[in-house]
Design a protein around this motif. Structure first.
Motif, short mmCIF file in Angstrom:
data_model
loop_
_atom_site.label_atom_id
_atom_site.label_comp_id
_atom_site.label_asym_id
_atom_site.label_seq_id
_atom_site.Cartn_x
_atom_site.Cartn_y
_atom_site.Cartn_z
N PHE A 101 -0.13 7.42 1.88
CA PHE A 101 -0.74 6.07 1.74
C PHE A 101 -1.09 5.71 0.30
O PHE A 101 -1.49 4.58 0.04
CB PHE A 101 -2.03 5.99 2.58
CG PHE A 101 -1.80 6.24 4.05
CD1 PHE A 101 -1.08 5.34 4.80
CD2 PHE A 101 -2.28 7.40 4.65
CE1 PHE A 101 -0.88 5.57 6.14
CE2 PHE A 101 -2.07 7.62 5.99
CZ PHE A 101 -1.36 6.71 6.75
N GLU A 144 -9.69 2.17 2.86
CA GLU A 144 -8.44 1.57 2.38
C GLU A 144 -7.32 1.86 3.36
O GLU A 144 -6.47 0.99 3.63
CB GLU A 144 -8.11 2.10 1.00
CG GLU A 144 -9.12 1.66 -0.08
CD GLU A 144 -8.77 2.23 -1.45
OE1 GLU A 144 -7.77 2.98 -1.54
OE2 GLU A 144 -9.48 1.89 -2.42
N SER A 176 5.50 -1.44 5.09
CA SER A 176 4.21 -0.81 5.36
C SER A 176 4.38 0.70 5.53
O SER A 176 5.42 1.18 6.04
CB SER A 176 3.59 -1.41 6.62
OG SER A 176 2.41 -0.75 6.96
N TYR A 193 -0.91 -3.87 8.62
CA TYR A 193 0.33 -3.59 9.35
C TYR A 193 0.30 -4.25 10.72
O TYR A 193 1.30 -4.85 11.15
CB TYR A 193 0.50 -2.06 9.49
CG TYR A 193 1.71 -1.67 10.31
CD1 TYR A 193 3.00 -1.83 9.81
CD2 TYR A 193 1.57 -1.16 11.61
CE1 TYR A 193 4.12 -1.48 10.57
CE2 TYR A 193 2.67 -0.81 12.36
CZ TYR A 193 3.94 -0.98 11.85
OH TYR A 193 5.03 -0.65 12.59
N LEU A 210 -5.03 -0.80 5.39
CA LEU A 210 -3.57 -0.82 5.46
C LEU A 210 -3.10 -0.89 6.90
O LEU A 210 -2.12 -1.59 7.23
CB LEU A 210 -3.00 0.43 4.77
CG LEU A 210 -3.15 0.50 3.24
CD1 LEU A 210 -2.69 1.87 2.72
CD2 LEU A 210 -2.34 -0.61 2.57
#
Length: 746
Positions: A419, A426, A320, A434, A430
């Motif tokens: 990213f 978005e 991540s 995570y 993410l």
């Protein structure tokens, strides 16, 4: 006369001599007055009972008002004036109280009684009066009656009224029927009884023969049963010898089985083989250890799977963009913000832009002051400052706009670099992924720890139990160093224990078999024994069949003996049959004598009819001819009072059933009036009562009948009840005819 009778409630009727015309509409009491007159003369039969299609007078004419039935009749008989009253004291006996006195006095008329009042006054019985002078429309046809027959017989013979052909004929018929009537009577009963007695005698003789044969058969079968039982006795002795031999064999087998069991028992004791419970428990423990081993293997597999899942979760966290951050830090990083520090290049460019516009503003203001526009003094002083301020403000706005755009571009570049996207949604997704990966890693770590602990626990338990089990097995099997060897040794011990158990069971069975045979085996009989010629089964089957035949023969003999005892002695039956034959002969003689008497009575009655019928037919012909205006000239009556009429000029007689209703009523009326002339006492002048007897007559024939009645009324009282007015109109102005009109509810 006055009446409380049916619908009549204290009504009175005043009659005179000669012809009385009583005119009234239908349902005003004409028939009730006629019934009242008949009841006053002859009373009411209180023993009559209601039945289908018939209502007795005591019910039909019960007063509608609910009062007790009563009546009063005043009459003149042979110069005497009499008053007759009937009243009711008990409801079950209407008109039961009777009194007859001389009118105006209290003196009773001794010869008049409640039962014989009408017969004493009129000289005829009720039956004769009803079939002669009491004429209803529905009762015009003449019926045969014993009283009328006695009256006719008295007129044409000796004058006695004690005999009647129909009564005598009925009595003879009853006596004949009593002796024989089709299949009933004394003679058929005696003949059936004689036939039954003869049948019983024959049956008794036949049963006696059958009983003798049954006894002989029973004796023969009994001898055969004894012979078969002796044969079965030989079988018993032979089988006893064989059972003794079997007993010796059973004793040898029991001893051998006991020795084998004892040898196995000693071997097990020397080998220190444990009991079956211990063997079963240890083998069960081995099975449980196998189960535990499988559980250990399964727990280790599950632990490995949990560790693999943990590695996958950690890889997901490390891959991540937020790797190394906490969940809270990742959540904040997922929300983009403006840089807290402005880069130097951007600040210099922003300052240059502002300074440029400031210089431009200063130059513009200077030009405005130097040129001196022709404006008013105040405006010329303010305008340059206004221009300077506006341009300077534009420069500030443009420099600020430049800085905002430069910072936004710088931020987007940094986000895209980290990213791979500048979209806040978005980036937030993410961050959420995570955080989910962190949670998954933590969960996998806990599951891996739990699975590892469970696997270690099961393995430790397996090791400890296996060592304990091997230690216990080595106590009686020192060579058992692993579980497979221990299990094989335990199997061998179980087999030896099972062999001992089977041997002990076989020894016990052999001992039990020997004990049973020793109890069941009889003592060996003395003498030489030989095997019977045929099998025991064949002898037993034959004995069963012979015994069944013997039982059937004895049952048949017993039944025949009982039937013979119940049927009686043949000598007694023969004597009874002889007595019955004599009774039948006597009854046959009586029957012949009665039959002869009946035939003689019929001939005598035919002779009487031959003497009476011509006179009655002649008188009826005269009246019928007047009533029909001469259209009919003859009337014929047979012995049963059936009528036929002869038309004038036609010799062929017409049966009354073939005539019209009006003509038939005229024929019946003529015959009834003729009977009145010939049967009623001439010295009593018995009155004639007609209830609508002329209803079916046409006007012409009604006039003829009225003329005849007017003439007949010269010598007797006639009461004519009618619902028509033509009778009263016909005698209008005739002082010799008394006319009354009954109107209103009566």
């Amino acid at each position: 006369m006055s009446a409380v009778f049916g619908r009549l409630q204290d009504e009175t009727l005043d009659l005179g001599n000669g012809l009385n015309i009583l005119q009234a509409p239908n349902e005003t009491g004409k028939s009730t007055w006629c019934a009242f007159l008949l009841s006053m003369l002859y009373g009411i039969n209180s023993r009559e009972r209601e039945r289908a299609g018939y209502i007795p007078d005591k019910i039909r004419y019960a007063p509608w008002s609910g009062a007790a039935m009563s009546g009063r009749l005043e009459c003149r008989v042979e110069g005497r004036e009499l008053t007759i009253t009937r009243s009711t004291r008990r409801q079950a006996a209407p008109f039961g109280e009777f009194q007859a006195v001389y009118t105006g006095t209290g003196d009773a008329v001794s010869e008049l009684t409640a039962q014989f009042c009408g017969e004493a006054l009129l000289g005829v019985s009720r039956e004769v009066f009803e079939r002669s002078a009491f004429i209803r429309q529905a009762g015009l046809p003449i019926s045969q009656d014993a009283g009328l027959e006695r009256r006719i017989a008295s007129l044409i013979t000796s004058g006695e009224e004690e005999t009647s052909y129909s009564e005598a004929a009925e009595l003879l018929k009853k006596q004949l029927n009593r002796r024989r009537h089709n299949k009933t009577g004394q003679l058929p009963a005696l003949e059936a009884k004689l036939q039954e007695t003869e049948r019983q005698t024959a049956e008794v003789l036949q049963m006696a023969e059958e009983f003798t044969r049954a006894q002989a058969q029973t004796e023969a079968l009994s001898a055969q049963v004894s012979a078969l039982e002796s044969e079965l006795g030989e079988h018993d002795r032979w089988e006893a010898a064989r059972q003794q031999q079997a007993l010796h064999e059973a004793a040898s087998e029991a001893l051998a089985a006991q020795q084998r069991a004892e040898a196995l028992r000693q071997g097990i004791a020397q080998a220190h083989i444990p009991e079956n419970d211990t063997i079963g428990r240890l083998r069960g423990a081995i099975v449980n250890l196998d189960t535990t081993r499988k559980a250990v293997e399964k727990a280790r597999a599950e632990r490995d799977e949990a560790l693999k899942a943990l590695l996958r979760a950690e890889a997901a966290v490390n891959e991540s963009p937020f790797a190394g951050e906490s969940a809270e830090s990742a959540r904040r990083s997922g929300q983009p913000a403006s840089p807290s520090r402005i880069p130097g290049a951007i600040a210099l460019r922003e300052l240059a832009i502002f300074c440029l516009f400031t210089a431009i503003a200063a130059g513009a203001a200077y030009l405005l002051f130097s040129q001196g526009f022709s404006l008013s003094a105040p405006l010329s002083q303010i305008l340059p400052w206004l221009v300077f301020a506006g341009v300077t403000a534009v420069g500030g706005v443009l420099s600020r706009l430049y800085r905002s755009r430069a910072l936004s571009s710088l931020r987007d570049t940094a986000l895209h670099k980290r990213f791979g996207t500048t979209n806040p949604n978005e980036i937030s997704a993410l961050a959420d992924a995570y955080i989910q990966a962190l949670n998954t890693r933590d969960t996998a770590q806990g599951e891996a720890d739990r699975r590892s602990a469970a696997a270690d626990t099961l393995y430790n338990s397996l090791t400890a139990n296996e060592q304990a089990l091997l230690l216990e097995v080595r106590r009686f099997a020192p060579s058992a160093f692993d579980l497979s060897a221990a299990d094989q040794l335990l199997r061998t011990c179980a087999v030896r224990r099972r062999e001992l158990q089977e041997a002990e069971s076989e020894a016990a069975s052999a001992k039990l078999r020997y004990d049973l045979l020793s109890q069941q085996t009889p003592e060996l009989p003395d003498g030489e024994l030989s095997q019977p010629a045929r099998s025991r089964r064949a002898a037993e089957d034959e004995l069963t069949q012979v015994r069944a035949l013997l039982a059937s023969a004895r049952s048949a003999a017993d039944q025949l003996s009982g039937r013979l005892g119940a049927a009686g002695d043949p000598v007694v039956l023969e004597s009874s049959a002889a007595l019955l034959r004599r009774e039948i002969q006597e009854l046959e003689s009586e029957y012949g004598a009665l039959k002869l008497a009946q035939e003689t009575l019929e001939r005598a009655n035919t002779a009487l009819q031959g003497r009476f019928s011509p006179a009655l037919g002649k008188r009826a012909s005269e009246i019928f001819s007047k009533l029909t205006g001469g259209r009919y000239s003859g009337v014929v009556l047979d012995r049963l009072f059936r009528l036929s009429a002869e038309p004038a000029g036609d010799p062929l007689y017409r049966d009354a059933a073939l005539l019209s209703a009006g003509t038939a009523d005229q024929l019946y009326l003529a015959t009834r009036l003729a009977i009145c002339d010939l049967v009623l006492p001439a010295d009593r002048a018995v009155p004639i009562v007609l209830d609508d007897a002329l209803a079916n007559f046409d006007d012409e024939r009604c006039a003829a009948a009225l003329r005849w009645l007017r003439q007949e009324a010269e010598r007797r009282q006639i009461l004519l009840f009618t619902c028509h007015s033509r009778e009263a109109e016909f005698f209008a102005g005739d002082a010799g005819v008394r006319i009354q009109r009954l109107t209103g509810p009566v």
